[in-house]
Design an enzyme around this catalytic site. Structure first.
Site, mmCIF file in Angstrom:
data_model
loop_
_atom_site.group_PDB
_atom_site.id
_atom_site.type_symbol
_atom_site.label_atom_id
_atom_site.label_comp_id
_atom_site.label_asym_id
_atom_site.label_seq_id
_atom_site.Cartn_x
_atom_site.Cartn_y
_atom_site.Cartn_z
ATOM 1 N N GLU A 55 0.879 -1.173 0.000
ATOM 2 C CA GLU A 55 0.000 0.000 0.000
ATOM 3 C C GLU A 55 0.908 1.212 0.000
ATOM 4 O O GLU A 55 1.721 1.376 0.915
ATOM 5 C CB GLU A 55 -0.907 -0.002 1.228
ATOM 6 C CG GLU A 55 -1.838 1.184 1.287
ATOM 7 C CD GLU A 55 -2.436 1.385 2.662
ATOM 8 O OE1 GLU A 55 -2.454 2.542 3.133
ATOM 9 O OE2 GLU A 55 -2.869 0.386 3.270
ATOM 10 N N CYS A 101 -3.533 7.267 5.377
ATOM 11 C CA CYS A 101 -3.467 7.001 3.935
ATOM 12 C C CYS A 101 -4.756 7.387 3.230
ATOM 13 O O CYS A 101 -4.795 7.441 1.999
ATOM 14 C CB CYS A 101 -3.148 5.529 3.686
ATOM 15 S SG CYS A 101 -4.186 4.401 4.628
#
Length: 519
Positions: free
Chosen positions: A264, A301
């Site tokens: 990620e 994020c």
């Protein structure tokens, strides 16, 4: 538990490498004790133990793995006070945030325990044979998911618990039957050691092979790369920067036997505001966006880094209200000095390309929020305006109409999330816009904001590159277990030699696809 600053290699410890220390982000003060970088011999030993453990742990039953995951969860709760206290010193995150993150970490361990105890996650499929079929007899074919082997997990800087040593990647890998070697994040080594010792104790109490879990320290990149390149490692879980993720992907691809890296990396999580949404409470909408941008000093994020707002008076009022809120945001302590420096540099680079900005207040070890304003024409000419700047900043993009909006959205990179604010009638009339956003993101939201990722069976926390290295997976929710498993097929095996999941009598009582029918 007394911190020793040593790597945990199975049931042993090792501290033979050079030393480094964590720092208190709010003051820069070095924290005791010193932690020791892992040596090449330590890497080899951890890998050897993990490979040896896979022979037994890869065959463990769902009940055995579930009990193990629950022991970890119980151990974390028993050690919560010490873990939260140390994490607060190493990250400057408030106690309430860390306590909530501990609850999430425990919750996802228990969720995976429930998943493997029930057992249907293996996706068992049976197609019965027909020896009388002509002209060629039909074989008996059965398949299910099996664990890959030893997995390397990298701790994340911004989630010292939920995406770290006992976080989602570790929980998913252990649930699938894979031994785990964790490379601790150097910003919170003390927190990592405390959590690692809980897992180490759970391995021992569960009578598992010691190689099921190891924890390695390193202030640089050498150990991480050595782990990814080690031939016994079968997969990697990573949460961090695009630069870091790409380095691991390239190292994994260059191996004699390439392996998957589930990374990620970067996302700006576009928020699209259609005109009808601005006819309601503009102040509430601006306040909600401001909260999402600045939550956790912007160190999530899923913080919105790109907001599309229509031209016109209503859009002007919204942007002005948001600018007022951003301008009044008190500076907050960021996780590390390096993150703060990168944030300041990133905002400065964006400022040279945007039309206007709300100035960022900076102080030693602290950073304020930033708002930059541009339009779709400038964004298409300067796509770097849509690059992630990790921290409390967002770029407002003004658009003139639907065609201009769609053209600009079509040029965006892959994202973790995409959000639409609109009236229900507008949403119904813009189905093609939703489809377009669905091609760009792993999670679509109607209303609200993407910060806050629910840990549940249906969640997708992933997306097309560069949000993740493989948009077919997720790092949150029970779908994450499939990253660390592969399908294996048994053809014409006698029933007694089959795994319980594939035996004719279905002794585990799991859901299976039998001759094309679920049952």
């Amino acid at each position: 538990m007394q911190l020793e600053g040593k790597s945990l290699i199975g049931f042993a410890t090792s501290g033979g490498g050079t030393a480094f220390r964590a720092a208190d982000p709010s003051s820069g003060e070095s924290l005791e004790p010193a932690f020791h970088n892992t040596t090449s011999d330590d890497v080899a030993r951890a890998a050897q133990l993990a490979q040896a453990a896979f022979a037994s742990y890869g065959q463990a039953s769902g009940k055995q793995k579930g009990a193990f995951l629950r022991r970890i969860a119980e151990g974390l709760l028993a050690a919560q006070d010490a873990i939260v206290e140390r994490a607060g010193r190493e990250t400057a995150l408030p106690q309430a945030r860390l306590t909530g993150e501990m609850a999430r970490t425990v919750g996802q361990l228990r969720l995976f325990a429930t998943l493997v105890e029930e057992g249907s996650w293996v996706d068992a499929r049976i197609d019965h044979g027909d020896p009388a079929r002509a002209p060629i007899p039909k074989p008996d074919v059965r398949s299910m998911q099996r664990p890959l082997g030893p997995v390397v997990v990298f701790g994340a800087s911004n989630f010292p618990l939920a995406f770290s040593v006992a976080g989602g990647d570790t929980a998913a890998a252990l649930a699938s039957g894979c031994p785990v070697i964790v490379k601790a994040h150097p910003a919170h080594p003390g927190t990592s050691e405390l959590v690692g010792r809980v897992i180490q104790h759970a391995v021992r109490e569960s009578n598992l092979h010691e190689g099921v879990f190891s924890l390695l320290f390193d202030a640089g990149h050498e150990v991480g790369l050595a782990l990814v390149r080690h031939p016994v490692v079968k997969a990697v879980g990573f949460t961090g920067s695009r630069t870091g993720g790409r380095a691991l992907m390239e190292a994994a691809a260059a191996r004699a036997v390439p392996i998957p890296v589930f990374a990620e990396m970067s996302s700006v999580n576009p928020v699209v505001i259609l005109p009808g949404a601005l006819t309601k409470d503009v102040k509430a909408l601006a306040a909600g966006l401001h909260g999402a941008v600045t939550l956790g000093v912007g160190q999530f994020c899923t913080n919105p880094g790109l907001v599309f707002v229509p031209q016109g008076a209503d859009g002007d009022r919204f942007v002005n209200e948001l600018a007022t809120l951003i301008g009044g945001t008190a500076p907050g302590t960021m996780l590390t000095a390096g993150i703060r420096t990168s944030f300041a540099a990133g905002v400065e680079q964006l400022s040279t390309r945007a039309e206007q900005r709300t100035r960022v207040a900076m102080a030693p070890n602290r950073a304020g929020a930033a708002l930059l304003v541009t339009d779709t024409v400038a964004l298409r000419a300067k796509p770097e305006l849509a690059h992630e700047v990790f921290g409390p900043s967002t770029v407002v993009v003004r658009y003139r109409g639907g065609a201009e909006l769609r053209e600009t959205l079509g040029g965006l990179e892959g994202q973790l999330t995409a959000t639409v604010h609109a009236t229900p009638d507008e949403l119904a009339a813009n189905g093609d816009l939703v489809v377009l956003l669905g091609e760009k993101a792993g999670r679509l939201l109607f209303g609200g904001f993407p910060t806050g990722v629910e840990v549940c069976h249906a969640m997708v926390h992933g997306g097309p590159y560069p949000a993740t290295s493989d948009g077919r997976s997720t790092s949150v929710g029970t779908r994450a277990i499939s990253r660390f498993a592969r399908p294996l097929c048994w053809q014409n095996f006698p029933d007694a030699a089959l795994p319980d999941e594939l035996k004719e009598a279905n002794p585990l009582g799991i859901s299976r696809l039998v001759d094309g029918k679920l049952g």
